[in-house]
Design a protein around this motif. Structure first.
Motif, short mmCIF file in Angstrom:
data_model
loop_
_atom_site.label_atom_id
_atom_site.label_comp_id
_atom_site.label_asym_id
_atom_site.label_seq_id
_atom_site.Cartn_x
_atom_site.Cartn_y
_atom_site.Cartn_z
N ARG A 196 -10.45 -4.44 11.59
CA ARG A 196 -11.08 -3.32 11.01
C ARG A 196 -9.54 -3.15 10.84
O ARG A 196 -8.12 -2.77 11.28
N ALA A 197 -9.74 -2.11 9.35
CA ALA A 197 -9.00 -2.72 8.28
C ALA A 197 -8.86 -0.65 7.61
O ALA A 197 -9.54 0.14 7.90
N MET A 198 -7.24 -0.33 7.47
CA MET A 198 -7.01 0.86 6.53
C MET A 198 -6.33 1.83 5.83
O MET A 198 -5.10 0.48 6.36
N VAL A 199 -6.42 1.95 4.99
CA VAL A 199 -5.50 1.71 3.91
C VAL A 199 -5.47 3.50 3.19
O VAL A 199 -6.37 4.50 2.86
N VAL A 200 -4.33 4.38 3.24
CA VAL A 200 -4.40 5.19 2.71
C VAL A 200 -3.08 5.13 1.67
O VAL A 200 -2.29 5.13 2.01
N HIS A 201 -3.55 4.98 0.39
CA HIS A 201 -2.96 5.46 -1.10
C HIS A 201 -2.59 7.19 -1.30
O HIS A 201 -3.03 7.68 -1.18
N ARG A 202 -1.32 7.66 -1.75
CA ARG A 202 -1.11 8.50 -1.97
C ARG A 202 -1.39 8.14 -3.92
O ARG A 202 -1.26 7.05 -4.54
N TYR A 203 -1.47 9.04 -4.66
CA TYR A 203 -1.38 9.14 -6.38
C TYR A 203 -1.03 10.21 -6.18
O TYR A 203 -0.37 11.63 -6.40
N GLY A 204 -0.04 10.64 -7.29
CA GLY A 204 0.36 11.62 -8.45
C GLY A 204 1.42 11.72 -8.32
O GLY A 204 1.93 10.43 -7.88
N GLN A 205 2.41 12.61 -8.40
CA GLN A 205 3.59 12.77 -8.36
C GLN A 205 4.32 11.81 -6.79
O GLN A 205 3.34 12.59 -5.52
N VAL A 206 4.54 11.51 -6.54
CA VAL A 206 5.51 10.95 -4.92
C VAL A 206 6.41 11.03 -5.24
O VAL A 206 7.22 10.08 -6.10
N ASN A 207 7.93 11.68 -4.25
CA ASN A 207 9.13 11.71 -4.49
C ASN A 207 10.30 10.63 -3.60
O ASN A 207 9.13 10.12 -2.81
N ALA A 208 11.20 10.19 -4.16
CA ALA A 208 11.64 9.12 -3.60
C ALA A 208 11.69 10.22 -1.91
O ALA A 208 11.97 10.96 -1.42
N GLY A 209 11.75 8.67 -1.11
CA GLY A 209 11.75 8.68 0.36
C GLY A 209 10.35 9.14 0.86
O GLY A 209 10.45 9.22 2.29
N GLU A 210 8.81 9.41 0.19
CA GLU A 210 7.95 9.66 1.00
C GLU A 210 7.19 8.47 0.96
O GLU A 210 7.27 7.89 0.40
N ALA A 211 6.52 9.01 1.64
CA ALA A 211 5.65 7.35 2.03
C ALA A 211 4.35 7.37 1.14
O ALA A 211 4.06 8.67 0.46
N ILE A 212 4.71 6.19 0.30
CA ILE A 212 3.08 6.38 -0.40
C ILE A 212 2.56 5.05 0.29
O ILE A 212 1.08 5.35 -0.63
N VAL A 213 2.15 4.79 1.11
CA VAL A 213 1.27 3.66 1.44
C VAL A 213 1.22 3.68 2.65
O VAL A 213 2.09 3.49 3.43
#
Lengths: 90, 156
Positions: free
Chosen positions: B78-95
């Protein structure tokens, strides 16, 4: 009776990544009623405005209805068209 | 059915993992991965953040394909993917990626597989904001090689 009046339709083209930044997020083009190949659309745009030159480069991939298509794909009125730079991945 | 999400705001990996665990279906192993926006570019220049441009619809579909392929490849996963889009600051989770399987090996491999493919095939265009200017970036040769290794042999 004029036969030209429904021969063209307005095509909205979406641009992403560096293309969107350089050229704009969205541009318009006139699409012949019988459609137009991706290759012809690129030429048409590049001839219209020097700013559209990046759209004639092979690195700008054409998408129709959200799928990458080949150069000979014929775009029909009502389809969603986009040009995208190489994916950068997540 | 894989859970896939695109999020504009902060991605909270602990909440995503909690949600994934709450969906447990008798699996004996869960592996999760968090990718964080790095504070430096490949050549060592300080980076304040990234801008991830995406194509609404196409981007979600690219994530869904990768998650579904991992479920099909590592049977019973079973799989899950959560991804950011737009502005992502250094140090923040992106995926955030998670895989649940009957046994640990499949879960580790499914998470690894999803990340390798996400790094090259996810429909994003990434602009890096370096202290000396902004630049659009593409996958590295290493990223492509990492994806390619899954084409060489099928584990099952």
């Amino acid at each position: 009776m004029p036969i030209h009046w429904c021969l063209e339709s307005r095509l909205r083209i979406l641009l992403f990544g560096s293309l969107g930044e350089q050229i704009g997020r969205e541009i318009d083009a006139d699409l012949p009623a019988e459609g137009c190949s991706v290759a012809s659309l690129r030429m048409l745009l590049a001839e219209r405005d020097p700013a559209f030159a990046p759209l004639a480069r092979a690195s700008a991939r054409a998408c129709v209805d959200q799928a990458i298509v080949r150069e000979d794909y014929v775009i029909r009125p009502g389809q969603e068209v986009a040009f995208v730079p190489p994916l950068s991945g997540g | 059915m894989a859970e896939v999400r695109l999020e504009p705001g902060p991605l909270e990996p602990d909440r995503a993992l909690r949600e994934f665990l709450d969906g447990a279906n008798g699996e004996g192993a869960v592996v999760s991965f968090v990718g964080i926006a790095r504070p430096a570019s490949r050549d060592g220049v300080a980076v304040t953040g990234l801008y991830l441009d995406h194509y609404p619809g196409m981007t979600e579909a690219s994530l869904a394909t990768i998650a579904a392929d991992s479920e099909a490849r590592f049977g019973g996963t079973r799989a899950m993917v959560v991804h950011r889009y737009g502005q992502v600051n250094a140090g923040e989770a992106i995926v955030f990626v998670a895989a649940a399987s009957k046994h640990r090996r499949s879960a580790f491999e499914a998470a690894d597989y999803m990340m390798d493919r996400l790094k090259t095939e996810a429909a994003f265009w990434k602009r890096e904001h370096r202290i000396d200017g902004a630049a659009w970036i593409e996958p590295t040769e290493q990223d492509r090689a990492d994806t390619q290794r899954w084409s060489e042999a099928c584990p099952e």
